[in-house]
Design a protein around this motif. Structure first.
Motif, mmCIF file in Angstrom:
data_model
loop_
_atom_site.group_PDB
_atom_site.id
_atom_site.type_symbol
_atom_site.label_atom_id
_atom_site.label_comp_id
_atom_site.label_asym_id
_atom_site.label_seq_id
_atom_site.Cartn_x
_atom_site.Cartn_y
_atom_site.Cartn_z
ATOM 1 N N TYR A 371 0.864 -1.121 0.110
ATOM 2 C CA TYR A 371 -0.052 -0.141 0.205
ATOM 3 C C TYR A 371 0.897 1.199 0.023
ATOM 4 O O TYR A 371 0.449 2.191 -0.486
ATOM 5 N N PHE A 372 1.975 1.354 0.733
ATOM 6 C CA PHE A 372 2.885 2.179 0.657
ATOM 7 C C PHE A 372 3.594 2.554 -0.848
ATOM 8 O O PHE A 372 3.724 3.624 -1.280
ATOM 9 N N ARG A 373 4.169 1.552 -1.206
ATOM 10 C CA ARG A 373 4.645 1.386 -2.477
ATOM 11 C C ARG A 373 3.695 2.007 -3.767
ATOM 12 O O ARG A 373 4.079 2.757 -4.597
ATOM 13 N N ALA A 374 2.481 1.534 -3.636
ATOM 14 C CA ALA A 374 1.586 1.685 -4.611
ATOM 15 C C ALA A 374 1.253 3.331 -4.544
ATOM 16 O O ALA A 374 1.212 3.928 -5.478
ATOM 17 N N ALA A 375 1.095 3.922 -3.274
ATOM 18 C CA ALA A 375 0.956 5.205 -3.330
ATOM 19 C C ALA A 375 1.624 6.201 -3.565
ATOM 20 O O ALA A 375 1.583 7.090 -4.356
ATOM 21 N N ILE A 376 3.086 5.823 -3.403
ATOM 22 C CA ILE A 376 4.192 6.616 -3.730
ATOM 23 C C ILE A 376 4.502 6.717 -5.087
ATOM 24 O O ILE A 376 4.627 7.397 -5.854
ATOM 25 N N SER A 377 4.320 5.491 -5.865
ATOM 26 C CA SER A 377 4.484 5.344 -7.213
ATOM 27 C C SER A 377 3.283 6.380 -8.114
ATOM 28 O O SER A 377 3.628 6.779 -9.189
ATOM 29 N N ALA A 378 2.247 6.161 -7.443
ATOM 30 C CA ALA A 378 0.871 7.033 -8.130
ATOM 31 C C ALA A 378 0.254 8.024 -7.045
ATOM 32 O O ALA A 378 -0.813 7.489 -6.664
ATOM 33 N N PRO A 379 0.700 9.243 -7.032
ATOM 34 C CA PRO A 379 0.113 9.986 -5.961
ATOM 35 C C PRO A 379 -1.180 10.389 -6.446
ATOM 36 O O PRO A 379 -1.508 10.443 -7.501
ATOM 37 N N GLU A 380 -1.929 11.058 -5.108
ATOM 38 C CA GLU A 380 -3.073 11.630 -5.435
ATOM 39 C C GLU A 380 -4.108 10.819 -6.070
ATOM 40 O O GLU A 380 -5.125 11.380 -6.800
ATOM 41 N N ARG A 381 -3.891 9.493 -5.722
ATOM 42 C CA ARG A 381 -4.997 8.413 -6.211
ATOM 43 C C ARG A 381 -4.941 7.220 -5.149
ATOM 44 O O ARG A 381 -3.864 6.974 -4.580
ATOM 45 N N VAL A 382 -6.127 6.973 -4.809
ATOM 46 C CA VAL A 382 -6.490 6.124 -3.754
ATOM 47 C C VAL A 382 -6.085 4.479 -4.318
ATOM 48 O O VAL A 382 -6.670 4.285 -5.418
ATOM 49 N N HIS A 383 -5.428 3.943 -3.720
ATOM 50 C CA HIS A 383 -4.977 2.470 -3.978
ATOM 51 C C HIS A 383 -5.706 1.648 -3.035
ATOM 52 O O HIS A 383 -5.913 1.899 -1.550
ATOM 53 N N VAL A 384 -6.239 0.182 -3.395
ATOM 54 C CA VAL A 384 -6.648 -0.617 -2.631
ATOM 55 C C VAL A 384 -5.862 -1.971 -2.951
ATOM 56 O O VAL A 384 -5.609 -2.360 -3.737
ATOM 57 N N THR A 385 -5.355 -2.483 -1.561
ATOM 58 C CA THR A 385 -4.708 -3.654 -1.564
ATOM 59 C C THR A 385 -5.469 -4.791 -1.646
ATOM 60 O O THR A 385 -7.006 -4.770 -1.602
ATOM 61 N N ARG A 386 -5.017 -6.057 -2.126
ATOM 62 C CA ARG A 386 -5.793 -7.456 -1.982
ATOM 63 C C ARG A 386 -5.721 -7.606 -0.512
ATOM 64 O O ARG A 386 -5.001 -6.950 0.477
ATOM 65 N N PRO A 387 -6.644 -8.490 -0.203
ATOM 66 C CA PRO A 387 -6.920 -8.813 1.016
ATOM 67 C C PRO A 387 -5.444 -9.404 1.852
ATOM 68 O O PRO A 387 -4.925 -10.288 0.968
ATOM 69 N N TYR A 388 -4.853 -9.286 3.147
ATOM 70 C CA TYR A 388 -3.843 -9.852 3.456
ATOM 71 C C TYR A 388 -3.748 -9.681 4.811
ATOM 72 O O TYR A 388 -4.849 -9.502 5.451
ATOM 73 N N LEU A 389 -2.862 -10.474 5.636
ATOM 74 C CA LEU A 389 -2.980 -10.505 7.017
ATOM 75 C C LEU A 389 -2.512 -9.138 7.853
ATOM 76 O O LEU A 389 -1.226 -8.996 7.529
ATOM 77 N N SER A 390 -3.335 -8.696 8.477
ATOM 78 C CA SER A 390 -2.918 -7.573 9.120
ATOM 79 C C SER A 390 -1.924 -7.766 10.277
ATOM 80 O O SER A 390 -2.286 -8.642 11.312
ATOM 81 N N ILE A 391 -0.992 -7.326 10.603
ATOM 82 C CA ILE A 391 0.086 -7.494 11.870
ATOM 83 C C ILE A 391 -0.448 -7.109 13.122
ATOM 84 O O ILE A 391 -0.097 -7.357 14.146
ATOM 85 N N ASN A 392 -1.480 -5.963 13.047
ATOM 86 C CA ASN A 392 -2.172 -5.511 14.201
ATOM 87 C C ASN A 392 -3.083 -6.719 15.044
ATOM 88 O O ASN A 392 -2.955 -6.526 16.314
ATOM 89 N N GLU A 393 -3.718 -7.308 14.212
ATOM 90 C CA GLU A 393 -4.649 -8.237 15.093
ATOM 91 C C GLU A 393 -4.587 -9.755 14.497
ATOM 92 O O GLU A 393 -5.359 -10.588 14.876
#
Length: 422
Positions: A371-393
């Motif tokens: 999500y960070f790499r996609a946003a930096i590569s194409a700014p000012e546009r909302v990016h959506v990841t594929r489902p993945y395992l969150s480290i938070n929970e």
């Protein structure tokens, strides 16, 4: 018996008989009071929509023509210390019957006991049979059976020598017993056959079904083609398609048979299940897009307010007020998190959480995250990841991200959504 049949009979190994049933020739052999012969189960490429190989399977009948399980045949052979001899007999039968099958380009998958690969005499006998039948090694896939090898280093060396001669190597029953990841590194197979038990578990458990695509991707990255065996239902066929398997084998696509696969039936079957898979995938994408819409709108508005100078803690409330929104956080241009996670739900902020050591993410670096790499590569546009395992929970998660200017700095706003498939 025709002259051609007589010639084939004369060239067959001693003790073999040939019979013709419904115009189809088939070799058989005696082993004690048992009559042994071959059937072939087709192996299909989902992309080519046709059989690309056949696995030779042993069939046995007693003196009263009653079927005897191959497991019982080999079990009795093991009890008598005769398993390698029976293994060699089965190989020879399969080769003879494969030769008259009429397959011009397809592979023959041969189940081979590890001891038969490491025994110089048995290895030489296999090569001699191939020369006699004019079958090049490249047509043969040696399936290393799921059994404990007493000397794995010796087995790996034997496998390497067979590959150097042109054979392909398949690791059978991956995920069961002794057939595990370690064997992939040690034997370096060309094809990995996923055991039926993995497919069966995935058919009944969502968490196992989610694992299959990742497992296949891992094997692909390791340079292995993947065959899913034991496909018996359309649901299991759909899972094989969804996990991007290369080949399939099972009753749903084709049962073991003395003859070749019905090409027209196979193409129709694979084409129909592929069409239904596509329709289901498209419907799922539409549902997910609809599900994401309110989150995207709220997140886009939060990004606009953030760029206008409002603080992070104020701009995220509409997004976090949605049912499955988990948290918002802000990264700098190098992926470092500025400040803590912003959460709304009380249970997420509770100090008793089992993942409390991960709760404070201030200063964490998320540079590696897509999500960070996609946003930096194409700014000012909302990016959506594929489902993945969150480290938070340790729960499935989808992250929205957008790179925007906040004052003089480029920042990446992120929003997590709990994502359990509906």
């Amino acid at each position: 018996m025709t002259i051609a049949q007589q010639e084939r009979m004369a060239s067959a190994p001693h003790g073999f008989d040939v019979e013709v049933t419904s115009g189809l020739e088939r070799f058989s052999a005696q082993h004690g009071e048992l009559t042994l012969t071959s059937v072939f189960q087709p192996i299909f490429s989902l992309s080519h929509m046709r059989a690309v190989g056949y696995e030779g399977l042993l069939r046995a009948h007693d003196a009263l023509d009653r079927p005897v399980s191959p497991l019982d045949v080999f079990g009795e052979a093991a009890r008598l210390g005769d398993v390698l001899q029976v293994d060699r007999l089965a190989q020879t039968l399969h080769l003879e019957n494969f030769k008259v099958l009429g397959a011009e380009h397809e592979w023959l998958f041969l189940n081979v006991h590890p001891g038969a690969l490491t025994d110089p005499y048995l290895a030489a006998a296999l090569l001699a049979n191939l020369r006699r039948l004019d079958l090049p090694p490249r047509r043969i896939v040696l399936e290393v059976l799921e059994q404990r090898a007493d000397d794995l280093e010796r087995l790996a060396d034997a496998v390497r020598q067979f590959r150097e001669r042109g054979f392909l190597i398949a690791l059978d029953d991956f995920g069961a017993g002794h057939s595990n990841v370690e064997r992939i590194w040690q034997l370096n197979p060309d094809i990995v056959k996923l055991d039926r038990i993995m497919l069966s578990h995935a058919a009944h458990r969502a968490d196992m079904a989610a694992i299959l695509p990742g497992l296949v991707a891992l094997l692909h990255e390791a340079g292995k083609l993947v065959l899913v065996e034991g496909v018996e239902t359309e649901h299991e066929a759909q899972m094989a398609l969804a996990c991007d398997a290369d080949f399939v084998q099972g009753f749903f696509f084709g049962r073991p048979n003395p003859g070749a696969a019905d090409a027209a039936h196979a193409m129709t079957c694979i084409s129909e299940v592929t069409d239904r898979y596509r329709d289901q995938a498209e419907a799922r994408e539409r549902r997910n897009a609809s599900r994401l819409t309110p989150y995207l709108r709220a997140f886009e508005r939060a990004a606009e307010r953030l760029a206008a100078g409002e603080p992070l803690e104020e701009v995220c409330w509409n997004f976090l007020g949605l049912d499955h929104a988990a948290r918002c956080f802000l990264l700098d241009a190098k992926g470092k998190q500025a400040g803590r996670n912003v959460v709304l739900r009380v249970d997420r902020a509770a100090p008793e959480t089992r993942f409390l050591p991960l709760a404070d993410a201030q200063g964490a670096n998320w540079l590696r995250r897509p999500y960070f790499r996609a946003a930096i590569s194409a700014p000012e546009r909302v990016h959506v990841t594929r489902p993945y395992l969150s480290i938070n929970e340790a729960l499935p998660c989808v992250t929205l991200s957008v790179a925007t200017r906040v004052g003089e700095q480029t920042c990446v706003l992120c929003g997590d959504i709990d994502w359990v498939e509906e």
